[in-house]
Design a protein around this motif. Structure first.
Motif: not given
Length: 263
Positions: A101-112
């Protein structure tokens, strides 16, 4: 008319079965059209952690990801497993590109957030977390993205994120651009009416029938959240969700693959 896009998630039990994985990759590589593969890491991360003297901690089947385990799952999911899948697909003439998800900012998430259980560095995906421009650039250029179960928070922190959730988030976000079908491949022929009978796969389930099957106990345990997420995806623009055996992937276009969940 929007182009068809297959988003296919492969289960850990298939990754752990070398012969089954080979068959799946042959079928996936032969599937025509736009496609994305999503994977976790099977049992490899647990075995590697044991080799390094790191205890794998689970709560209700969910992995606790502390700092040491995050290093392990990143190495295995985004490294060893991801690159081996990409190399195997390249050997079959499928021009795959391995991504986290970090590559190309393709998928961000939040820490649960910490609740009754502190899951550590586990990421939850928000509705606007998928960068469809980045992913569509790869897809439209003829590449086959292969996503590992690693995302990031945009502030330098990697996060372990459920691969089923990643697949669903991709299908929902990309449904604005493509006619997306979400496919879960695992070791069963579909949603079974009788868990002891491999030939009892239910061909099609609609939302109302899902509630009836839950009430009657036909659908239970781990299949309940999987189908709940699947119908949520359908309600948010995904054309269909299919659940079936990895060996049967070649039957997708003939609509004989496992169980179809439809609007």
């Amino acid at each position: 008319m929007r182009e068809k896009l297959w988003i296919i998630k492969i289960g850990g039990n298939v990754i752990d079965d070398s012969e089954g994985l080979t068959r799946f990759l042959e079928r996936f590589g032969s599937l025509r059209g736009y496609k994305i593969l999503v994977h976790g890491g099977g049992k490899i991360a647990t075995r590697m952690a044991a080799d390094l003297g790191i205890e794998a901690k689970m709560v209700d089947g969910r992995r606790i990801t502390d700092e040491a385990m995050l290093r392990i799952v990143t190495m295995v999911y985004a490294g060893l497993t991801n690159k081996q899948l990409v190399a195997d697909l390249q050997a079959r003439g499928c021009n795959a590109v391995g991504l986290s998800g970090a590559d190309g900012n393709s998928i961000r998430a939040i820490k649960r957030p910490v609740g009754a259980v502190d899951y550590g560095f586990v990421g939850d995906i928000l509705p606007d977390s998928v960068d469809t421009d980045t992913i569509a650039t790869f897809v439209n250029a003829g590449f086959v993205p292969v996503f590992s179960a690693i995302t990031h928070d945009g502030h330098g922190q990697l996060l372990n994120t459920n691969a089923d959730t990643i697949a669903s988030a991709l299908a929902i976000a990309l449904s604005d651009r493509y006619a997306t079908s979400l496919v879960y491949c695992f070791e069963k022929r579909g949603v079974l009416r009788d868990i002891n009978d491999e030939n009892s796969a239910i061909p099609e389930i609609r939302a109302g029938e899902f509630e009836q099957l839950k009430t009657s106990g036909v659908i239970a345990d781990g299949m309940v959240p999987k189908l709940h997420n699947a119908f949520e995806a359908i309600g948010k623009g995904v054309s269909e969700v299919c659940i079936g055996h990895a060996d049967d992937l070649h039957l997708l276009r003939e609509q004989h693959f496992g169980t179809r969940l439809v609007r």
